[in-house]
Structures are given as structure tokens and as C-alpha cells.
Design a protein around this motif. Structure first.
Motif, PDB file in Angstrom:
ATOM      1  N   THR A 154      -1.860   2.152  -8.208  1.00  0.00           N
ATOM      2  CA  THR A 154      -2.404   0.808  -8.039  1.00  0.00           C
ATOM      3  C   THR A 154      -1.691  -0.179  -8.960  1.00  0.00           C
ATOM      4  N   THR A 155      -1.407   0.259 -10.185  1.00  0.00           N
ATOM      5  CA  THR A 155      -0.695  -0.605 -11.134  1.00  0.00           C
ATOM      6  C   THR A 155       0.694  -0.942 -10.610  1.00  0.00           C
ATOM      7  N   ALA A 209       0.455  -3.323  -7.698  1.00  0.00           N
ATOM      8  CA  ALA A 209       0.095  -4.672  -8.143  1.00  0.00           C
ATOM      9  C   ALA A 209       1.340  -5.396  -8.651  1.00  0.00           C
ATOM     10  N   LEU A 247      -7.025  -2.424 -15.183  1.00  0.00           N
ATOM     11  CA  LEU A 247      -7.106  -1.256 -14.304  1.00  0.00           C
ATOM     12  C   LEU A 247      -7.599  -0.026 -15.045  1.00  0.00           C
ATOM     13  N   VAL A 299      -3.022  -3.031  -2.805  1.00  0.00           N
ATOM     14  CA  VAL A 299      -3.253  -4.240  -3.604  1.00  0.00           C
ATOM     15  C   VAL A 299      -2.828  -5.463  -2.797  1.00  0.00           C
ATOM     16  N   GLU A 327       0.838  -1.198   0.000  1.00  0.00           N
ATOM     17  CA  GLU A 327       0.000   0.000   0.000  1.00  0.00           C
ATOM     18  C   GLU A 327       0.871   1.246   0.000  1.00  0.00           C
ATOM     19  N   ALA A 338      -3.707   3.849  -2.101  1.00  0.00           N
ATOM     20  CA  ALA A 338      -3.870   2.718  -3.019  1.00  0.00           C
ATOM     21  C   ALA A 338      -3.359   1.482  -2.299  1.00  0.00           C
ATOM     22  N   ARG A 391      -4.943   5.312 -10.023  1.00  0.00           N
ATOM     23  CA  ARG A 391      -4.897   4.152 -10.915  1.00  0.00           C
ATOM     24  C   ARG A 391      -3.446   3.774 -11.211  1.00  0.00           C
ATOM     25  N   ALA A 420      -7.745  -5.197  -5.510  1.00  0.00           N
ATOM     26  CA  ALA A 420      -7.333  -3.826  -5.190  1.00  0.00           C
ATOM     27  C   ALA A 420      -8.368  -3.167  -4.306  1.00  0.00           C
TER      28      ALA A 420
END
Lengths: 169, 293
Positions: B273-274, B277, B253, B196, B183, B194, B270, B215
Motif C-alpha cells: 500500500t505504501t 501510494a 499507514l 490506492v 493497484e 492493495a 501495508r 486506500a
């Protein structure tokens, strides 16, 4: 609403207080017990100025109801040094020696958070200590002297892992 | 500010709690750890006429494993209990790791898993971990106890008023499972900007045979990323993402519409988050690689 009486130990003494149930632990500690070293600021748990120890663990006293203290053991900044020379816990002494604080508003929260950290068993080095200290906010100092004081206290208490160079084993 | 006045109850049995929840009149609020409820009371965004404190119900704090190895966690187990429990650390290490990411130490000593699930903040870490782990919940309702997938209880519209979360059930990790949660948050702690979580299952030949990726903070509830998970199956642990699975991740995503708030715009959220991940997938894969590879 009906008042409640709550019994707990505070800084080594048994206390009984009668409160409106919506009274927070922070308010009761400050106003009924007169222990105003515990501070109230954000009222949302973020700043840490209200931190006390409950059963040895750090707690945001602004996010507890006073009635939830029933049966517990509470330590505030006024009591944390009670068993030590000159009434100062080694953490407090280290903060004094390193000029860690300016206005002092955040200080009690940092003292209790650091005492809890050093009396726990999380492996510590300066970086871990620095990260842990971000649980409390300080608006004056820029934190460096607080990290210095907390690290020095950790060293003195044998909590640094591995020990800093120059410390007698 | 002070909370509005309320009747305070601290029952010592679940039967008493049930009676208080089912009696006529306005529904009381349930007090678990208080780390989300107290700020709401003090700001008066919540003004319940009565509060039922669950702190004296000892069975709600239990953490146990059943005969078939399933982890059973009482709703009043605190974050710090999840972090420390040898049972949680071995059967559901993702949950212990998620608990360690919550807020500050002084919040983890009071906040509970039940309170976290009931409050259902979209940025919260435990609901995300439990989504990846496929958890069930047992809930006390006015009509009796109900057990089902967390996903079936989660939508606020599907919960009944008067529901009391009792236990969370987590299937045990398999011997070839590895998990990771990553995170980013302001101050490095607190509500995630964010987050994951990933669980991978590997085989003895160095390949991924099972994957779950989810997510938080990008939608009202944690969302699984099934296309990424499908793209990971069959991939080598030594290079889990490769260019194709990475492209699937970007595409899945980009179909989301993450919220913008004062900490991050939707596009930035976003993008982060990618990145998280990718890191979480790499970390879980690394853990599964046979030694020396």
C-alpha cells in the motif's frame, strides 16, 4: 418456482426456452439448446470457460440467469465462425495453425474472448493481447501458443497497432 | 451447485420495485449485474425467497451531467459504460480508470456501479474512487428518496432494509485536478490485494494546493489518509513526497492493521500500500506539472 419463457437470438436463430428462473445462461445454452461448447467450471466468473458473446460483448454465462438473455443476441463457439470460410472464424483458424490448445477445455472461452477483443476498438499490440488473455485460465499450455495464435489473428485482421513488420499495408 | 428456488420478478418501473421491496414477507434480493450475487446464490451462501431484476429499469442506466456540471450516474451503469462514457472520462477520469481495473472484461460488461457499492467489498475500486471524489448518493427508501454523502449510506448498520440505490452524484473535476489509482492483484486483475487512489489540485506556480489520498483493501471500507494529504499541500509538483511527506505516509499507514488473507499477510499488504501510494501520488503530480518541467 414458476417457469419463465425467454426469447433471444442464438447463433443467428430465434429461440424460445422455458426455464426455472434459477437456471443460469450457461446451463440453458448447454442443456436446452444442446450447445455444449460453452463450458462450466468455476461458477464464479474467474476461469472464463463459460464465456459467450451477448450483444457482441463478452459475458460470463455462468453469472447470468437464462431469463436475463431475453431480447438479446447470443453467440457461442458453435456459431462464431458461421460467416467464414470452412466455418472457422479467423481467430479459430489462427489458434488451429499455432497449435494453441491441448485438452481444449478452455478453448471456446478463449475463442469468444479473443473475438470480442479483436472486434472491439481497444488499441492492441502483443503485450496488450497477452494481458487481455489473462482474463481466461488455461491449465495445460502455459499460454504462449495461445498468445501466438491471438496475435497472428490480430495481425491478419489488421488490428495490431502499430502493424507488425512485414505486413502489407 | 444450483441456486435455491426463488420467485423471479423483472419489473419495468421503479414504483413496481418499491412495491416489491415494501410488501409483507421476506425482503427480496435485488439483482443488478449479478457478478457478485450469482456466485452467492449458486454456492447457497445467499438464499433469498425472491429476486427483483433491475435490468428493465432504463432510467437506472443513465449517465448525465446536470446544469452545474455535476455527474449523475444511474445505479445500473456498468463498469464498461463508465470506462467508455465521454462524460465520465472528462468529469471524473479517476472513476473511469477505477472501472477499468475491475475484474475481467467479461465481468465489466455486466457488473454495475450500484451492485458494487451495495456489495461493498473492501477491496473494490469504485468505492475507493468515489471516496476520493467526494460522491453523494440518492437512495430510494420506504420513507421516500434520500440524498447524502456516500460515507453516510455506506456503513451496513446505517442502511435500511429495503434501500434501493438510484444514482451516484460526482462533483466535476476542476481544471487543475489530476488523479491516479494504482493497484496490485493476483493475475493482475480481480480483487485488489492493495489499492490506492489520489486526487491532487495544483496551482500555476507548480505547487500542490489540494490533496486527497485514500486506500482500499486495508480496512472494511476505503479509508482516507488525511495526514498524508495535509503533508502534500504546499509541496512542489516536481517532488511531491520529499522525505517529510514520505515519513508521514509511512507513519499514517503503520497505524493501520491491514488484514491477512491467502494473498497477502497484513505486513506485506501495508508495505505494498505504501509503494502504491508513492506511485499514485507521483503519477498525479506528473500530470499537473507544467509542460517541460
Amino acid at each position: 418456482m414458476a417457469s419463465r419463457t425467454t426469447h433471444f437470438a442464438c447463433n443467428g436463430e430465434s429461440v424460445a426456452i422455458t426455464v426455472d428462473p434459477r437456471t443460469t445462461a450457461a446451463e440453458a445454452i448447454r442443456e436446452q439448446l444442446g450447445l455444449t461448447g460453452t463450458h462450466v467450471a468455476c461458477q464464479t466468473g474467474v476461469c472464463g470457460t463459460c464465456t459467450v458473446l451477448v450483444d457482441g460483448e463478452p459475458v460470463r454465462s455462468c453469472l447470468m440467469l437464462a431469463v436475463q438473455l431475453d431480447g438479446s443476441t447470443v453467440t457461442t463457439v458453435e456459431g462464431v465462425g458461421a460467416d467464414h470460410a470452412d466455418g472457422l472464424h479467423p481467430v479459430q483458424r489462427a489458434f488451429v495453425e499455432h497449435h494453441s490448445f491441448q485438452c481444449g477445455f478452455c478453448a471456446p472461452g478463449f475463442v469468444l474472448s479473443t473475438v470480442a477483443l479483436l472486434e472491439g476498438d481497444e488499441p492492441l499490440d502483443r503485450e496488450v493481447i497477452r494481458d487481455a488473455l489473462a482474463d481466461n485460465l488455461c491449465r495445460c499450455t502455459g499460454y504462449q501458443a495461445i498468445v501466438d495464435g491471438a496475435t497472428a489473428a490480430a495481425e491478419r485482421l489488421g488490428r495490431l497497432d502499430p502493424p507488425a513488420g512485414g505486413v502489407d499495408a | 451447485m444450483h441456486a435455491a428456488p426463488f420467485e423471479y420478478h423483472d419489473p419495468t418501473s421503479l414504483d413496481e420495485v418499491r412495491r416489491l421491496l415494501d410488501r409483507r414477507g421476506p425482503r427480496p434480493a435485488l439483482l443488478a449485474g449479478g457478478q457478485s450475487l450469482l456466485p452467492a446464490l449458486v454456492a447457497r451462501s445467499s438464499e433469498p425467497a425472491a429476486l427483483v431484476d433491475l435490468g428493465r429499469i432504463a432510467p437506472l442506466r443513465a449517465i448525465e451531467t446536470t446544469a452545474d456540471g455535476e455527474l449523475e450516474i444511474g445505479a445500473m451503469a456498468r463498469y464498461v459504460d463508465l470506462q467508455r462514457s465521454p462524460l465520465v472520462r472528462s468529469a471524473a477520469p479517476l472513476l473511469a480508470a477505477a472501472a477499468g481495473l475491475v475484474g475481467m472484461r467479461a465481468v465489466r460488461t455486466r457488473g454495475t456501479i450500484g451492485g458494487c457499492l451495495a456489495f461493498a467489498d473492501p477491496r473494490a475500486e469504485l468505492p475507493l474512487a468515489l471516496t476520493v471524489l467526494g460522491a453523494d448518493v440518492t437512495v430510494s427508501t420506504a420513507e421516500g428518496e434520500w440524498r447524502g454523502p456516500l460515507d453516510d449510506w455506506r456503513p451496513v448498520a446505517r442502511r435500511r432494509e429495503g434501500d434501493l440505490l438510484l444514482r451516484i452524484h460526482v462533483p466535476p473535476a476542476g481544471p487543475r485536478d489530476a488523479s491516479a489509482i494504482r493497484e496490485t492483484a493476483p493475475l493482475g486483475r480481480g480483487f485488489a490485494t492493495a489499492v490506492v487512489a489520489v486526487r491532487l489540485t495544483g496551482d500555476e506556480h507548480g505547487a500542490i494546493v489540494g490533496a486527497t489520498v485514500a486506500a482500499g483493501a486495508v480496512a472494511p471500507t476505503p479509508i482516507e489518509l488525511p495526514q498524508v494529504a495535509a503533508a502534500l499541500r504546499g509541496r512542489p509538483l516536481a517532488d511531491p513526497l520529499g522525505s517529510e511527506a514520505a515519513a508521514v505516509l509511512e507513519a499514517e499507514l503503520s497505524a493501520l492493521d491491514p488484514p491477512s488473507d491467502l494473498h497477502a499477510g497484513g505486513e506485506h499488504r501495508r508495505h505494498v500500500t505504501t509503494v502504491l501510494a508513492r506511485r499514485a501520488i507521483a503519477a498525479a503530480a506528473r500530470e499537473l506539472r507544467p509542460e517541460g518541467t
